[in-house]
Design a protein around this motif. Structure first.
Motif, PDB file in Angstrom:
ATOM      1  N   PHE A  97      -6.181  -6.777 -13.431  1.00 39.02           N
ATOM      2  CA  PHE A  97      -6.571  -6.098 -12.201  1.00 39.02           C
ATOM      3  C   PHE A  97      -5.395  -6.140 -11.242  1.00 39.02           C
ATOM      4  O   PHE A  97      -4.886  -7.214 -10.903  1.00 39.02           O
ATOM      5  CB  PHE A  97      -7.803  -6.766 -11.582  1.00 39.02           C
ATOM      6  CG  PHE A  97      -8.247  -6.123 -10.297  1.00 39.02           C
ATOM      7  CD1 PHE A  97      -8.669  -4.811 -10.275  1.00 39.02           C
ATOM      8  CD2 PHE A  97      -8.247  -6.836  -9.126  1.00 39.02           C
ATOM      9  CE1 PHE A  97      -9.081  -4.214  -9.095  1.00 39.02           C
ATOM     10  CE2 PHE A  97      -8.664  -6.267  -7.938  1.00 39.02           C
ATOM     11  CZ  PHE A  97      -9.082  -4.941  -7.927  1.00 39.02           C
ATOM     12  N   VAL A  98      -4.932  -4.972 -10.820  1.00 39.83           N
ATOM     13  CA  VAL A  98      -3.795  -4.875  -9.905  1.00 39.83           C
ATOM     14  C   VAL A  98      -4.252  -5.023  -8.471  1.00 39.83           C
ATOM     15  O   VAL A  98      -3.651  -5.739  -7.681  1.00 39.83           O
ATOM     16  CB  VAL A  98      -3.060  -3.525 -10.095  1.00 39.83           C
ATOM     17  CG1 VAL A  98      -1.993  -3.329  -9.033  1.00 39.83           C
ATOM     18  CG2 VAL A  98      -2.476  -3.424 -11.493  1.00 39.83           C
ATOM     19  N   GLY A  99      -5.325  -4.303  -8.104  1.00 38.78           N
ATOM     20  CA  GLY A  99      -5.807  -4.283  -6.728  1.00 38.78           C
ATOM     21  C   GLY A  99      -5.949  -2.842  -6.279  1.00 38.78           C
ATOM     22  O   GLY A  99      -6.364  -1.977  -7.039  1.00 38.78           O
ATOM     23  N   GLY A 100      -5.533  -2.586  -5.043  1.00 39.03           N
ATOM     24  CA  GLY A 100      -5.612  -1.245  -4.483  1.00 39.03           C
ATOM     25  C   GLY A 100      -4.244  -0.593  -4.393  1.00 39.03           C
ATOM     26  O   GLY A 100      -3.290  -1.003  -5.062  1.00 39.03           O
ATOM     27  N   CYS A 101      -4.140   0.393  -3.532  1.00 37.05           N
ATOM     28  CA  CYS A 101      -2.910   1.167  -3.405  1.00 37.05           C
ATOM     29  C   CYS A 101      -1.735   0.306  -2.928  1.00 37.05           C
ATOM     30  O   CYS A 101      -0.642   0.400  -3.464  1.00 37.05           O
ATOM     31  CB  CYS A 101      -3.147   2.336  -2.444  1.00 37.05           C
ATOM     32  SG  CYS A 101      -1.760   3.468  -2.345  1.00 37.05           S
ATOM     33  N   SER A 102      -1.973  -0.548  -1.940  1.00 39.23           N
ATOM     34  CA  SER A 102      -0.890  -1.402  -1.425  1.00 39.23           C
ATOM     35  C   SER A 102      -0.355  -2.337  -2.497  1.00 39.23           C
ATOM     36  O   SER A 102       0.858  -2.548  -2.605  1.00 39.23           O
ATOM     37  CB  SER A 102      -1.372  -2.227  -0.237  1.00 39.23           C
ATOM     38  OG  SER A 102      -1.742  -1.391   0.830  1.00 39.23           O
ATOM     39  N   GLU A 103      -1.258  -2.883  -3.301  1.00 42.12           N
ATOM     40  CA  GLU A 103      -0.844  -3.781  -4.372  1.00 42.12           C
ATOM     41  C   GLU A 103      -0.069  -3.031  -5.451  1.00 42.12           C
ATOM     42  O   GLU A 103       0.891  -3.550  -6.010  1.00 42.12           O
ATOM     43  CB  GLU A 103      -2.072  -4.487  -4.970  1.00 42.12           C
ATOM     44  CG  GLU A 103      -2.724  -5.505  -4.045  1.00 42.12           C
ATOM     45  CD  GLU A 103      -3.562  -4.903  -2.928  1.00 42.12           C
ATOM     46  OE1 GLU A 103      -3.883  -5.649  -1.983  1.00 42.12           O
ATOM     47  OE2 GLU A 103      -3.913  -3.705  -2.977  1.00 42.12           O
ATOM     48  N   LEU A 104      -0.481  -1.791  -5.734  1.00 37.27           N
ATOM     49  CA  LEU A 104       0.257  -0.956  -6.687  1.00 37.27           C
ATOM     50  C   LEU A 104       1.664  -0.675  -6.172  1.00 37.27           C
ATOM     51  O   LEU A 104       2.639  -0.772  -6.916  1.00 37.27           O
ATOM     52  CB  LEU A 104      -0.488   0.361  -6.946  1.00 37.27           C
ATOM     53  CG  LEU A 104       0.181   1.314  -7.928  1.00 37.27           C
ATOM     54  CD1 LEU A 104       0.192   0.723  -9.343  1.00 37.27           C
ATOM     55  CD2 LEU A 104      -0.512   2.668  -7.918  1.00 37.27           C
ATOM     56  N   GLU A 105       1.775  -0.355  -4.875  1.00 39.67           N
ATOM     57  CA  GLU A 105       3.086  -0.121  -4.277  1.00 39.67           C
ATOM     58  C   GLU A 105       3.979  -1.349  -4.422  1.00 39.67           C
ATOM     59  O   GLU A 105       5.149  -1.236  -4.783  1.00 39.67           O
ATOM     60  CB  GLU A 105       2.938   0.260  -2.804  1.00 39.67           C
ATOM     61  CG  GLU A 105       2.351   1.627  -2.592  1.00 39.67           C
ATOM     62  CD  GLU A 105       2.079   1.941  -1.141  1.00 39.67           C
ATOM     63  OE1 GLU A 105       2.126   3.135  -0.808  1.00 39.67           O
ATOM     64  OE2 GLU A 105       1.811   1.018  -0.335  1.00 39.67           O
ATOM     65  N   SER A 106       3.431  -2.521  -4.165  1.00 43.65           N
ATOM     66  CA  SER A 106       4.203  -3.765  -4.287  1.00 43.65           C
ATOM     67  C   SER A 106       4.624  -4.004  -5.739  1.00 43.65           C
ATOM     68  O   SER A 106       5.771  -4.354  -6.002  1.00 43.65           O
ATOM     69  CB  SER A 106       3.379  -4.964  -3.797  1.00 43.65           C
ATOM     70  OG  SER A 106       3.153  -4.871  -2.420  1.00 43.65           O
ATOM     71  N   LEU A 107       3.680  -3.819  -6.653  1.00 41.97           N
ATOM     72  CA  LEU A 107       3.963  -4.028  -8.073  1.00 41.97           C
ATOM     73  C   LEU A 107       5.090  -3.128  -8.570  1.00 41.97           C
ATOM     74  O   LEU A 107       5.962  -3.556  -9.317  1.00 41.97           O
ATOM     75  CB  LEU A 107       2.696  -3.784  -8.887  1.00 41.97           C
ATOM     76  CG  LEU A 107       2.832  -3.908 -10.419  1.00 41.97           C
ATOM     77  CD1 LEU A 107       3.071  -5.357 -10.802  1.00 41.97           C
ATOM     78  CD2 LEU A 107       1.596  -3.352 -11.113  1.00 41.97           C
ATOM     79  N   LEU A 108       5.076  -1.858  -8.126  1.00 46.69           N
ATOM     80  CA  LEU A 108       6.046  -0.881  -8.619  1.00 46.69           C
ATOM     81  C   LEU A 108       7.269  -0.727  -7.720  1.00 46.69           C
ATOM     82  O   LEU A 108       8.136   0.106  -7.968  1.00 46.69           O
ATOM     83  CB  LEU A 108       5.355   0.476  -8.818  1.00 46.69           C
ATOM     84  CG  LEU A 108       4.203   0.482  -9.831  1.00 46.69           C
ATOM     85  CD1 LEU A 108       3.562   1.867  -9.892  1.00 46.69           C
ATOM     86  CD2 LEU A 108       4.694   0.053 -11.206  1.00 46.69           C
ATOM     87  N   GLY A 109       7.324  -1.512  -6.650  1.00 45.79           N
ATOM     88  CA  GLY A 109       8.483  -1.468  -5.754  1.00 45.79           C
ATOM     89  C   GLY A 109       8.607  -0.173  -4.978  1.00 45.79           C
ATOM     90  O   GLY A 109       9.717   0.299  -4.753  1.00 45.79           O
ATOM     91  N   VAL A 110       7.486   0.342  -4.544  1.00 46.79           N
ATOM     92  CA  VAL A 110       7.487   1.598  -3.768  1.00 46.79           C
ATOM     93  C   VAL A 110       7.559   1.281  -2.292  1.00 46.79           C
ATOM     94  O   VAL A 110       6.912   0.412  -1.802  1.00 46.79           O
ATOM     95  CB  VAL A 110       6.223   2.432  -4.081  1.00 46.79           C
ATOM     96  CG1 VAL A 110       6.161   3.665  -3.201  1.00 46.79           C
ATOM     97  CG2 VAL A 110       6.187   2.783  -5.527  1.00 46.79           C
TER      98      VAL A 110
END
Length: 80
Positions: free
Chosen positions: A67-80
């Motif tokens: 589980f990654v989380g939401g949009c903010s967590e996805l941004e952090s994970l992918l370095g956006v």
């Protein structure tokens, strides 16, 4: 790596998450909750201990689901 995004079509954060995955050329599948699916969405929120959409999951080549989380967590994970 593949991503599964549980979302609502009216959610701007869901649209942002989709755009990020497209921009990064990553494989993903969107599961859109319509008004008739609110009970299922509520069950997903409880299962993931997450109160909002999107709910983003990462699936590894071996089938491990994270589980990654939401949009903010996805941004952090992918370095956006």
């Amino acid at each position: 790596m593949k991503y599964v995004v549980f979302s609502k079509s009216t959610c701007p954060f869901c649209q942002r998450a989709k755009a990020i995955l497209e921009d990064k050329n990553l494989s993903y599948h969107i599961i859109d909750f319509k008004e008739g699916n609110q009970e299922i969405l509520q069950e997903m929120k409880v299962a993931a201990s997450w109160n909002t959409v999107p709910m983003i999951f990462q699936i590894a080549e071996g089938g491990e689901i994270k589980f990654v989380g939401g949009c903010s967590e996805l941004e952090s994970l992918l370095g956006v």
